[in-house]
Write a protein that holds these residues in place. Sequence first.
Motif, PDB file in Angstrom:
ATOM      1  N   VAL A   1       0.853  -1.184   0.000  1.00 53.30           N
ATOM      2  CA  VAL A   1       0.000   0.000   0.000  1.00 53.30           C
ATOM      3  C   VAL A   1       0.888   1.232   0.000  1.00 53.30           C
ATOM      4  CG1 VAL A   1      -1.810   1.268   1.201  1.00 53.30           C
ATOM      5  CG2 VAL A   1      -1.804  -1.234   1.251  1.00 53.30           C
ATOM      6  N   ILE A   2       0.747   2.050  -1.036  1.00 58.34           N
ATOM      7  CA  ILE A   2       1.530   3.285  -1.096  1.00 58.34           C
ATOM      8  C   ILE A   2       0.603   4.462  -0.833  1.00 58.34           C
ATOM      9  CG2 ILE A   2       3.224   2.318  -2.688  1.00 58.34           C
ATOM     10  CD1 ILE A   2       1.841   3.898  -4.910  1.00 58.34           C
ATOM     11  N   ASP A   3       1.109   5.432  -0.086  1.00 52.47           N
ATOM     12  CA  ASP A   3       0.345   6.626   0.268  1.00 52.47           C
ATOM     13  C   ASP A   3       0.749   7.748  -0.676  1.00 52.47           C
ATOM     14  OD1 ASP A   3      -1.065   8.652   1.376  1.00 52.47           O
ATOM     15  OD2 ASP A   3      -0.302   8.415   3.419  1.00 52.47           O
ATOM     16  N   ALA A   4      -0.159   8.094  -1.584  1.00 55.94           N
ATOM     17  CA  ALA A   4       0.115   9.139  -2.573  1.00 55.94           C
ATOM     18  C   ALA A   4      -0.511  10.467  -2.184  1.00 55.94           C
ATOM     19  CB  ALA A   4      -0.391   8.705  -3.947  1.00 55.94           C
ATOM     20  N   THR A   5      -0.809  10.653  -0.909  1.00 60.64           N
ATOM     21  CA  THR A   5      -1.365  11.918  -0.430  1.00 60.64           C
ATOM     22  C   THR A   5      -0.278  12.984  -0.479  1.00 60.64           C
ATOM     23  OG1 THR A   5      -2.812  10.677   1.047  1.00 60.64           O
ATOM     24  CG2 THR A   5      -2.586  13.031   1.459  1.00 60.64           C
ATOM     25  N   THR A   6      -0.555  14.099  -1.143  1.00 62.54           N
ATOM     26  CA  THR A   6       0.485  15.115  -1.317  1.00 62.54           C
ATOM     27  C   THR A   6       0.600  16.044  -0.120  1.00 62.54           C
ATOM     28  OG1 THR A   6      -1.127  16.484  -2.490  1.00 62.54           O
ATOM     29  CG2 THR A   6       0.298  15.094  -3.819  1.00 62.54           C
ATOM     30  N   GLU A   7      -0.505  16.353   0.543  1.00 61.76           N
ATOM     31  CA  GLU A   7      -0.447  17.232   1.714  1.00 61.76           C
ATOM     32  C   GLU A   7       0.140  16.470   2.897  1.00 61.76           C
ATOM     33  OE1 GLU A   7      -1.045  20.312   1.713  1.00 61.76           O
ATOM     34  OE2 GLU A   7      -1.970  20.556  -0.257  1.00 61.76           O
ATOM     35  N   SER A   8       1.060  17.106   3.591  1.00 67.14           N
ATOM     36  CA  SER A   8       1.774  16.407   4.671  1.00 67.14           C
ATOM     37  C   SER A   8       1.047  16.480   6.006  1.00 67.14           C
ATOM     38  CB  SER A   8       3.181  17.004   4.825  1.00 67.14           C
ATOM     39  OG  SER A   8       3.090  18.397   5.087  1.00 67.14           O
ATOM     40  N   HIS A   9       0.042  17.344   6.158  1.00 68.58           N
ATOM     41  CA  HIS A   9      -0.626  17.521   7.447  1.00 68.58           C
ATOM     42  C   HIS A   9      -2.071  17.045   7.398  1.00 68.58           C
ATOM     43  CE1 HIS A   9       2.827  19.658   8.994  1.00 68.58           C
ATOM     44  NE2 HIS A   9       2.798  20.471   7.954  1.00 68.58           N
ATOM     45  N   ILE A  10      -2.332  16.009   6.641  1.00 67.67           N
ATOM     46  CA  ILE A  10      -3.672  15.419   6.589  1.00 67.67           C
ATOM     47  C   ILE A  10      -3.600  14.034   7.226  1.00 67.67           C
ATOM     48  CG2 ILE A  10      -5.457  14.492   5.071  1.00 67.67           C
ATOM     49  CD1 ILE A  10      -4.960  16.658   3.151  1.00 67.67           C
ATOM     50  N   TYR A  11      -4.478  13.792   8.190  1.00 65.68           N
ATOM     51  CA  TYR A  11      -4.521  12.499   8.860  1.00 65.68           C
ATOM     52  C   TYR A  11      -5.966  12.013   8.901  1.00 65.68           C
ATOM     53  CZ  TYR A  11       0.098  14.037  10.367  1.00 65.68           C
ATOM     54  OH  TYR A  11       1.380  14.488  10.378  1.00 65.68           O
ATOM     55  N   GLN A  12      -6.118  10.739   8.986  1.00 67.35           N
ATOM     56  CA  GLN A  12      -7.446  10.134   9.010  1.00 67.35           C
ATOM     57  C   GLN A  12      -7.714   9.551  10.388  1.00 67.35           C
ATOM     58  OE1 GLN A  12      -7.972   7.043   6.119  1.00 67.35           O
ATOM     59  NE2 GLN A  12     -10.179   7.282   6.037  1.00 67.35           N
ATOM     60  N   VAL A  13      -8.817   9.962  11.003  1.00 68.65           N
ATOM     61  CA  VAL A  13      -9.196   9.458  12.322  1.00 68.65           C
ATOM     62  C   VAL A  13     -10.674   9.111  12.306  1.00 68.65           C
ATOM     63  CG1 VAL A  13      -7.438  10.747  13.598  1.00 68.65           C
ATOM     64  CG2 VAL A  13      -9.682  11.781  13.177  1.00 68.65           C
ATOM     65  N   LYS A  14     -11.088   8.298  13.267  1.00 66.25           N
ATOM     66  CA  LYS A  14     -12.492   7.946  13.445  1.00 66.25           C
ATOM     67  C   LYS A  14     -13.065   8.756  14.606  1.00 66.25           C
ATOM     68  CE  LYS A  14     -11.978   3.152  11.889  1.00 66.25           C
ATOM     69  NZ  LYS A  14     -12.101   1.724  12.287  1.00 66.25           N
ATOM     70  N   LEU A  15     -14.208   9.399  14.370  1.00 66.55           N
ATOM     71  CA  LEU A  15     -14.858  10.177  15.420  1.00 66.55           C
ATOM     72  C   LEU A  15     -15.916   9.334  16.106  1.00 66.55           C
ATOM     73  CD1 LEU A  15     -15.378  13.629  13.649  1.00 66.55           C
ATOM     74  CD2 LEU A  15     -13.454  12.871  15.017  1.00 66.55           C
ATOM     75  N   LYS A  16     -15.933   9.347  17.421  1.00 64.83           N
ATOM     76  CA  LYS A  16     -16.946   8.620  18.170  1.00 64.83           C
ATOM     77  C   LYS A  16     -18.256   9.415  18.174  1.00 64.83           C
ATOM     78  CE  LYS A  16     -14.178   5.694  21.142  1.00 64.83           C
ATOM     79  NZ  LYS A  16     -14.016   5.151  22.505  1.00 64.83           N
ATOM     80  N   ASP A  17     -19.359   8.705  18.320  1.00 66.45           N
ATOM     81  CA  ASP A  17     -20.676   9.335  18.266  1.00 66.45           C
ATOM     82  C   ASP A  17     -20.840  10.407  19.347  1.00 66.45           C
ATOM     83  OD1 ASP A  17     -21.287   7.733  16.167  1.00 66.45           O
ATOM     84  OD2 ASP A  17     -22.393   6.241  17.349  1.00 66.45           O
ATOM     85  N   ILE A  18     -20.321  10.137  20.531  1.00 68.60           N
ATOM     86  CA  ILE A  18     -20.468  11.098  21.632  1.00 68.60           C
ATOM     87  C   ILE A  18     -19.743  12.403  21.315  1.00 68.60           C
ATOM     88  CG2 ILE A  18     -18.449  10.215  22.871  1.00 68.60           C
ATOM     89  CD1 ILE A  18     -19.969  10.779  25.475  1.00 68.60           C
ATOM     90  N   LEU A  19     -18.676  12.309  20.542  1.00 69.83           N
ATOM     91  CA  LEU A  19     -17.938  13.510  20.165  1.00 69.83           C
ATOM     92  C   LEU A  19     -18.666  14.274  19.062  1.00 69.83           C
ATOM     93  CD1 LEU A  19     -15.372  15.202  20.480  1.00 69.83           C
ATOM     94  CD2 LEU A  19     -14.267  13.726  18.791  1.00 69.83           C
ATOM     95  N   VAL A  20     -19.186  13.535  18.061  1.00 68.92           N
ATOM     96  CA  VAL A  20     -19.878  14.184  16.940  1.00 68.92           C
ATOM     97  C   VAL A  20     -21.152  14.882  17.416  1.00 68.92           C
ATOM     98  CG1 VAL A  20     -21.035  13.757  14.730  1.00 68.92           C
ATOM     99  CG2 VAL A  20     -18.930  12.543  15.280  1.00 68.92           C
TER     100      VAL A  20
END
Length: 763
Positions: free
Chosen positions: A601-620
């Motif tokens: 799996v190669i990460d071709a994302t060009t922006e260096s400050h983008i991350y993927q997280v999961k938000l919990k329902d209580i937070l949303v």
Amino acid sequence: MTSIVKVQPMSGVFDEGPLCYLLQVDEFRFLLDCGWDENCNQVHLKELKKHIHQIDAVLLTYPDQPHIGALPYVVGTLGLNCPIFATIPTYKMGQMFLYDYYQSRHNTEEFDLFTLDDVDSAFDKIIQLKYSQIFPMKGKGHGLTIMPLPAGHMIGGTIWKITKDGEEDIVYAVDYNHKKERHLNGCGLETIDRPSLLITDAFNATYQQSRRRLRDEQLLTNILQTMRNDGNCLVVVDTAGRVLELAHLLDQLWHNEDSGLVAYSLALLNNVSYNVVEFAKSLVEWMSDKIMRSFEDKRNNPFQFRHVQLCHSLAELAKVPEPKVVLTSVPDMECGFSRELFLQWCPSAKNSVILTCRSSTGTLTRQLIDNSGIKLINLEVRKRVKLEGTELEEYMQKEKLKEEEGARKKAEELLKEEESSSEEESGDDMDLDGVVTVNQGTKVTKHDLLVKGEGKSRGGGFFKHAKKSYPMFPAYDYKLKWDDYGEIIRPEDYMVADKIQDAGDKPQENGEAVEEQDISTVPTKCVKSIQRIAVNATVTYIDFEGRSDGESYRKIISQIRPRQLVLVHGTEEATLVLADYCRITPGIVQEKVFTPHLHEVIDATTESHIYQVKLKDILVSHLDFGHTKDTELAWVEGQVNMIKAVTDTSAKEDEENDEDLLQKMKTDEKMEEDDDSVPNLDPVPTSEVAGHPAVFINDLKLSDFKQTLLQAGYQAEFSGGILVINNSVAVRRTEIGRFSFEGCLSEDYYRIRDIFYEQFVIL
């Protein structure tokens, strides 16, 4: 690129195998091609099986085996259920490729990986597009659009352009051909400039292609020499792709009296030759500009062949006079008519074999190309023969048992129907109905007259029976079956029995009797043996693949100038050579050049400050979203938790035997395994939340703000680039994009400031 982009090859990297890649754009996953190798090796599909339920769309580039070969198996057996996108010719010719491949394998072996019904089911999911047609994705793909562009190589060949939010482009271009051919235009890569990501192949990166004129002359010379030596010429082609270019070329040569070929025969042999030519006639609008002009001006259809004879079996081919040139499939010669004719014709030095494309390593075609001049070769000879003797008796016994079982089930169903219908009738009518009995031989008997002792006897009921019934001959009400065109006609009711040709009258082919191939209606079995074959015929490779070569690759990539480049589908040497050229030469690729390995799996994302997280329902649920244009924004403060979430399955303990639930749980487990790298974002206690400076989100222009003020009843005008409101408040914008207010503190000042704040989303 503000999207998270990942690429994972399922097959087709650092080798010349089938093409199949998984492309992820944020939460949406594309499957780029779905090819299979010549021997249908299931190793290629093991990794794909893990991701099968995560795929949201499939993009097909070409209709041949290396690009769509596994599609029926993936849909029919693995359970792929998502939209599939292809151009109209890829849809039509792809069916022809798979029909021919299935029949070629079925003719000589027991092939059960997929059926023709699986092919039809897979193609029912295809959404047909035209070139330059923009198609928006739905659901998770909101904001994504796809657009097919011409790629050359084969009719309907596609370069896919994937666009995110109308700004960032991902281009998937493999096996393209930038040169114009007789029946096709070149690819449309010249319309693409500086995409964010280019996924392309390195198949011909180290290959130098000869001029088309020289290749045409070599083909003509080889055919003429063979014909004048009273031999036959076998031209190995594909089913419905590159064969159109060669058939068009040879038909023109035969039409030219100066070529000296008119006296010889020309045939096209595959299981679907008639359908391929008929489809080609109807797809003129997808062909070259020259063919289009000829069709529009003179109504000349180049695929209305004048000299090509269409054959569907070796028996039909035997009726074509010798010497002859035969275009036949399959290109790798692992099965099909090409392998059978090669076995028949290669022992004779008069004959010749012309190979027009390079198949994967290990196939018969590749073996002949890599070992030119080979005289002896060990081949597995596979045949389908009629059953005889005890094998035939055993087969007939099994079939008889199946028929008896079917008759018994049918009788039981008929008995149930009679019982259910008799219950609905009155008691008087029941007494004289025909009686259905099932005897020990599972025969169904329906008496036409009432027989004494059969049926139910009349009981001495309390009420008098007023209705009398009399025995009569049965009148069956036959139900006619209808379709959209009226009553269904059975062709077998109108067929005339053909005269059986005597064995002594069978046509001769190179001194050997050609067996009739029509064994589909009789019991058969498949046999195979290893034989040592003498290759005395002349074997020549002439490049009619229709791909760009290494020099063209470098020029095209230099012209496109992608920000990032992913190289696939090529030998290790070719891939590394092209990658090194793109890395060393300045200005070609702005950022990274990827050469992924299998399943990497190669990460071709060009922006260096983008991350993927999961938000919990209580937070949303506690987020306060602000609206700006077409988006909603909210400020989030949370704590990243790398611990994998534990799934509560206590509520599902009572349903452990539900197969669908178990399958879903397995799929969820696989998805969780794939998403191990995605952390959770947990809420932070209120007491620990630190304040943050206000963030103003909007790209406001002073001209737009002026219109808003005018609508609110204020006088506003520009003076030297400064917006002056009511001659009391001045608003200016600095070079760095900041706004400043100047004016006396008054009621107007605060109202104008409030209107100004309303133009932003403040977080």
